[in-house]
Enzyme design. Sequence first.
Site, PDB file in Angstrom:
ATOM      1  N   ASP A  16       5.735   4.494   5.152  1.00 46.17           N
ATOM      2  CA  ASP A  16       6.736   3.386   5.738  1.00 46.17           C
ATOM      3  C   ASP A  16       6.964   2.293   4.771  1.00 46.17           C
ATOM      4  O   ASP A  16       7.513   1.246   5.314  1.00 46.17           O
ATOM      5  CB  ASP A  16       6.412   3.148   7.039  1.00 46.17           C
ATOM      6  CG  ASP A  16       4.960   2.365   7.207  1.00 46.17           C
ATOM      7  OD1 ASP A  16       4.342   2.733   6.482  1.00 46.17           O
ATOM      8  OD2 ASP A  16       4.794   1.807   8.358  1.00 46.17           O
ATOM      9  N   HIS A  53       0.718  -1.235  -0.007  1.00 41.23           N
ATOM     10  CA  HIS A  53       0.069   0.061  -0.148  1.00 41.23           C
ATOM     11  C   HIS A  53       1.074   1.264  -0.129  1.00 41.23           C
ATOM     12  O   HIS A  53       2.074   1.183   0.123  1.00 41.23           O
ATOM     13  CB  HIS A  53      -0.878   0.188   1.343  1.00 41.23           C
ATOM     14  CG  HIS A  53      -0.302   0.044   2.457  1.00 41.23           C
ATOM     15  ND1 HIS A  53       0.579  -0.876   2.975  1.00 41.23           N
ATOM     16  CD2 HIS A  53      -0.159   0.900   3.481  1.00 41.23           C
ATOM     17  CE1 HIS A  53       1.044  -0.699   4.376  1.00 41.23           C
ATOM     18  NE2 HIS A  53       0.473   0.429   4.353  1.00 41.23           N
ATOM     19  N   ASP A  74      -0.204  -4.119   5.606  1.00 42.04           N
ATOM     20  CA  ASP A  74      -0.852  -3.943   6.895  1.00 42.04           C
ATOM     21  C   ASP A  74      -2.421  -4.363   6.821  1.00 42.04           C
ATOM     22  O   ASP A  74      -2.788  -4.129   5.798  1.00 42.04           O
ATOM     23  CB  ASP A  74      -0.703  -2.369   7.194  1.00 42.04           C
ATOM     24  CG  ASP A  74       0.751  -2.072   7.192  1.00 42.04           C
ATOM     25  OD1 ASP A  74       1.782  -2.657   7.329  1.00 42.04           O
ATOM     26  OD2 ASP A  74       0.907  -0.808   7.636  1.00 42.04           O
ATOM     27  N   HIS A 111       1.451   3.808   2.081  1.00 41.13           N
ATOM     28  CA  HIS A 111       1.504   4.626   3.209  1.00 41.13           C
ATOM     29  C   HIS A 111       3.411   4.794   3.162  1.00 41.13           C
ATOM     30  O   HIS A 111       3.973   3.872   2.518  1.00 41.13           O
ATOM     31  CB  HIS A 111       1.285   3.713   4.426  1.00 41.13           C
ATOM     32  CG  HIS A 111      -0.180   3.984   4.907  1.00 41.13           C
ATOM     33  ND1 HIS A 111      -0.808   3.400   5.578  1.00 41.13           N
ATOM     34  CD2 HIS A 111      -0.615   5.373   4.499  1.00 41.13           C
ATOM     35  CE1 HIS A 111      -1.938   3.956   5.865  1.00 41.13           C
ATOM     36  NE2 HIS A 111      -2.168   5.053   5.128  1.00 41.13           N
ATOM     37  N   HIS A 146       7.007  -5.757  10.825  1.00 39.65           N
ATOM     38  CA  HIS A 146       6.410  -4.305  11.083  1.00 39.65           C
ATOM     39  C   HIS A 146       6.128  -4.168  12.723  1.00 39.65           C
ATOM     40  O   HIS A 146       4.776  -3.765  12.983  1.00 39.65           O
ATOM     41  CB  HIS A 146       5.095  -4.287  10.234  1.00 39.65           C
ATOM     42  CG  HIS A 146       4.514  -2.955  10.019  1.00 39.65           C
ATOM     43  ND1 HIS A 146       3.423  -2.308  10.908  1.00 39.65           N
ATOM     44  CD2 HIS A 146       4.595  -2.169   9.085  1.00 39.65           C
ATOM     45  CE1 HIS A 146       3.177  -1.288  10.438  1.00 39.65           C
ATOM     46  NE2 HIS A 146       3.946  -0.937   9.247  1.00 39.65           N
TER      47      HIS A 146
END
Length: 310
Positions: free
Chosen positions: A68, A64, A213, A66, A271
Site C-alpha cells: 500500500d 517501507h 507506518d 508494503h 493512513h
Amino acid sequence: MHMNLEAFILGCGGMVPLPHRHLTSVLLRREGELFLFDAGEGTQVSLRRLSLRWKKISAIFISHTHADHITGLPGLLMLSSQVARSEPLYIIGPPRTAEYVETSRRILDMYINYEIIVKEVIEPQVVYRGKDFQVRCFCLDHTKPCMGYTLEEQDRPGSFDPRAAQDLHVPCGALWSQLQSGVAVQSAQGVTVYPEQVMGPARPGRKVSFVTDTKYLQSIAAEVRNSDFFVCEGMFEKGMEKDAAEKKHMTCVQAATIARDARVRLMALIHYSPRYTDHELKRLLKEAQRVFPHTILSRDQLMVPIAYRE
C-alpha cells in the site's frame, strides 16, 4: 528570499484503496521542484487531478516496501519516460527498495530513458541535499524495515535594518543588496561593514515530517520536533492501542501525543484503516484534537500551504 512550499495529499488511505481514498502518498512542492513520499496505488490519478508535473519529481522517498506504499511506483517510473527528462530520479528507501525497482523494470519490460539512482538506508542519516535544505531519514518500528523522513530548510538571514546601514554610511542600492546576501562592503567613508552589523538574528527555515507506518515511539517526537507540517499515521481510534501495537501501527491519539510533545505547528492524520467511513473519521479527529488541537484530517487532493515562522 521567500520560497513557496506546499504539501499535497495524493492518497490518505491505508491497506486497501477505496473509491474516494487512494493509498498513502504525499508530495511536497518547493519552488517548482517536487518530492514524493510513498507512492501508493492511485498516486498518478491524484497527480493528474492536481495538474502536477510529475517530470519535476526530483526524489521519491519510500517508507517501507508494503504494497500500500509502493504499488504506484512502477507506473510513475514508466510515466516519466513519456516526457522529456534529463535529470536523474532519486529513489530512497529501506532494504529491498532496489530489488523492487529492478524487478518491476524487468518483469514489466519498462522503457526508461533517464537515470534512476536508488539508495537504500537502514539507519538515521541525511539522504538528500538541496542548495538550502536537506532530507533526513530516521528509523520507525513496523513489521518490516521502515523509515520516517523530514525535509528541513536552512535558517534564513535575519531582517535587514536600513537605519543601521545608513548610520554606518552605506549608500542605498547595490551595497545594501550585497549585505543582505551575506557579503561585506565598504562604506562611503572606506570602512568595512559586515552583514551582521545590519542584519537581525537568523530566522528558522521550514520543516516538514512524514511518519507512517509504525507503532508508537516516544523517540519520534525528537525527530519531528518543531515541524511546521507533520503528516502522521492515525490508523485506529482511541481504545484500540492493543490492536495497534500488535500490528505495529498507531491510534489517532498516539499521533496527537507525538505532535503535542514535538511542538509541531500543524498535524495531518493519514493512513486510515478502511474500516472507517468519512463520517467516522470525524470521531478520530475529535479524539486527536483533545490532545493536540491543531490537527486536521488528510483527504485526497488536499493542498496545505506551509508558511514561514516569523
